[in-house]
Design a protein around this motif. Structure first.
Motif, mmCIF file in Angstrom:
data_model
loop_
_atom_site.group_PDB
_atom_site.id
_atom_site.type_symbol
_atom_site.label_atom_id
_atom_site.label_comp_id
_atom_site.label_asym_id
_atom_site.label_seq_id
_atom_site.Cartn_x
_atom_site.Cartn_y
_atom_site.Cartn_z
ATOM 1 N N HIS A 194 -6.478 -4.607 -5.407
ATOM 2 C CA HIS A 194 -6.315 -3.157 -5.321
ATOM 3 C C HIS A 194 -6.169 -2.537 -6.715
ATOM 4 O O HIS A 194 -5.513 -3.094 -7.588
ATOM 5 N N HIS A 248 0.818 -1.217 0.000
ATOM 6 C CA HIS A 248 0.000 0.000 0.000
ATOM 7 C C HIS A 248 0.852 1.267 0.000
ATOM 8 O O HIS A 248 0.757 2.100 0.902
ATOM 9 N N HIS A 262 -0.430 -3.946 7.375
ATOM 10 C CA HIS A 262 -0.659 -4.057 5.935
ATOM 11 C C HIS A 262 -0.744 -2.703 5.229
ATOM 12 O O HIS A 262 -0.432 -2.603 4.056
ATOM 13 N N HIS A 316 -7.158 -1.895 6.285
ATOM 14 C CA HIS A 316 -7.023 -0.880 5.239
ATOM 15 C C HIS A 316 -7.317 0.534 5.739
ATOM 16 O O HIS A 316 -8.158 0.734 6.604
#
Ligand SMILES: [Fe+2]
Length: 480
Positions: A474, A173, A223, A292
């Motif tokens: 994603h 990410h 994450h 997230h």
């Protein structure tokens, strides 16, 4: 056995979404229905785990599959679809052998191999972002892979001009600062002695500007994160990796993860410029899990971080394929605010949308800046035991106090991938979100465009594909 026989099937056709050969293709999409806005120009990218079976061996977890990047190129000529497997070392060696050779995130087997006996051999299957003129396919483990941004052909591992190496930890990410195009990312180095959080910042050509290293108390399997104009922010949940067990007992990453909610979560704030100030951590006052992020920003000395918070980690709900999200707990968007001077948490504001949002996005021009709107997928059957999948598109508004704009897909149809926002460059109030759409019982796949501020109206355009697709993870949009 009771579980097997009482498992409700709330996701008809989901078994048809994983175990088939993905199509590598490039063609102009025909048969578009509805209206693609005339101003929409640029590239949508989505990465999907897309190979789950070889020689009779099946992967267990959604995150195990080899990465395939797909794009939609919106141009004056129309919309072109392209998809290519990411030619990782893992994929190439396994293609040559005709069998899985390497341990995967959720699947271990006797004799499975690791990179340098230390890490998973990366499948680069989670995200695809443009960095200046190149496209990067990222995953959780190590270096990204550089792809041609138009043909999606693999160029090779991208080591940021020699600054990183094949075991440098690098998360999926990465965040992009819209003010200068810089890419900010992190990676956790696990070791039984002292886990270390690495933070990197690169310019739009991939030159490393900064790297800082912070020892962390616990081996957080973290994450995602957020950036602001001056800070990197982490919500460190007590979801911990027993690295020793992964390394020496031959178990999958999934089986080496432990959820220890009694330890609580901490918010860790580090400066982007390590010389500017010292980092600090505050208790989050919650034991939820954050997978997230939505966005984060600072105004004056007030730092706002917006995340999706769940009662328990979701990774275990990505298996055993094709039975997904069987016992998934509700989750919701939560806003935290921190006083940077007092180094204290001053507000925690959960929104009422609890349909297990699992993928979210904002206008990429507003990453690290004050914003209002966000989009996420959700699961209508959240809270009911049984396999299910993402079938809602939610448009959230912080000023509006929640999600009042919602699209529900018909039964047996699924929405996948981050809803990627593309804004009209000439009218900041207009935009679309692009979402993958699967209808597995009809063997149909398409991409849908929604009016970003009126998703409940349903898709404004449908772009049908000629073949099935695996669910995307994603996604991002890069304007022309
Ligand atoms: Fe993710």
């Amino acid at each position: 056995m009771l579980e097997e026989t009482t498992l409700q099937d709330l996701a008809p056709g989901l078994e048809r979404c994983f175990f088939f050969d993905a199509v590598e293709e490039s063609y102009e999409i025909t048969g578009i229905t509805g209206q693609v806005p005339a101003w929409l120009r640029g590239f949508y990218y989505v990465n999907s785990p897309a190979r789950f079976e070889r020689e009779g061996r099946r992967y267990r977890n959604w995150l195990d599959g080899d990465g395939m990047v797909s794009s939609l190129h919106f141009s004056e000529a129309g919309v072109r679809y392209t998809s290519r497997f990411v030619q990782t070392r893992k994929l190439q060696e396994e293609e040559a052998a005709g069998a899985f050779l390497f341990r995967a995130f959720g699947t271990a087997f006797p004799g499975d191999r690791l990179r340098r006996n230390l890490l998973l051999e990366p499948p680069n299957n989670l995200a695809a972002f443009r960095l200046g003129d190149i496209l990067l396919a990222l995953c959780e483990v190590a270096l990204p892979i550089e792809l041609d941004p138009v043909t999606l052909e693999t160029r090779g591992e991208f080591d940021f001009h020699g600054k990183l190496n094949e075991v440098s930890p690098f998360a999926a990410h990465a965040k992009f600062d819209p003010s200068n195009g810089n890419m900010v990312n992190f990676g956790v180095s696990f070791s039984p002695q002292q886990p270390v959080l690495n933070i990197y910042e690169f310019d739009r050509c991939g030159n490393q500007l900064r790297r800082s290293r912070y020892p962390v108390e616990l081996p957080h399997a973290n994450h995602d994160f957020g950036i602001t104009s001056r800070h990197c922010v982490f919500l460190l949940s007590p979801f911990l990796l027993d690295f020793d067990r992964f390394l020496h007992d031959g178990v999958s990453v999934m089986d080496a993860l432990c959820w220890e909610p009694e330890r609580g979560s901490r918010i860790f704030v580090a400066p982007r410029d390590p010389k500017a100030e010292t980092p600090f951590a505050v208790p989050a006052g919650s034991s939820g899990h954050c997978l997230h992020w939505i966005n984060s920003y600072e105004e004056g000395r007030l730092l706002t971080l917006d995340i999706i918070e769940s009662e328990a980690p979701v990774y275990g709900e990505y298996q055993v394929l094709p039975d997904m999200y069987t016992t998934v707990s509700p989750s919701r968007p939560v806003r935290y605010r921190i006083d940077l001077d007092a180094r204290k948490l001053v507000e925690r504001l959960p929104l009422d949308y609890d349909r297990t949002p699992d993928f979210c996005s904002v206008d990429m021009n507003l990453v690290s800046r004050p914003y209002n709107d966000f989009w996420s997928l959700g699961i209508s059957a959240s809270g009911i035991r049984g396999r299910k999948f993402t079938d809602q598109l939610a448009h959230g508004s912080w000023q509006g106090g929640g999600v009042s704009d919602l699209y529900q897909a018909p039964r047996g149809e699924y929405l996948c991938g981050d809803p990627a926002y593309a804004g009209n460059p000439k009218d900041r109030g207009e935009g679309v979100v692009i979402v993958e759409h699967l209808k597995p019982l009809a063997d149909e796949a398409s991409f849908l465009l929604f009016d970003a501020l009126d998703v409940k109206r349903g898709p404004i355009a449908r772009l049908p594909l000629r073949h099935r697709r695996h669910p995307g993870v994603h996604a991002s949009f890069c304007p022309q």
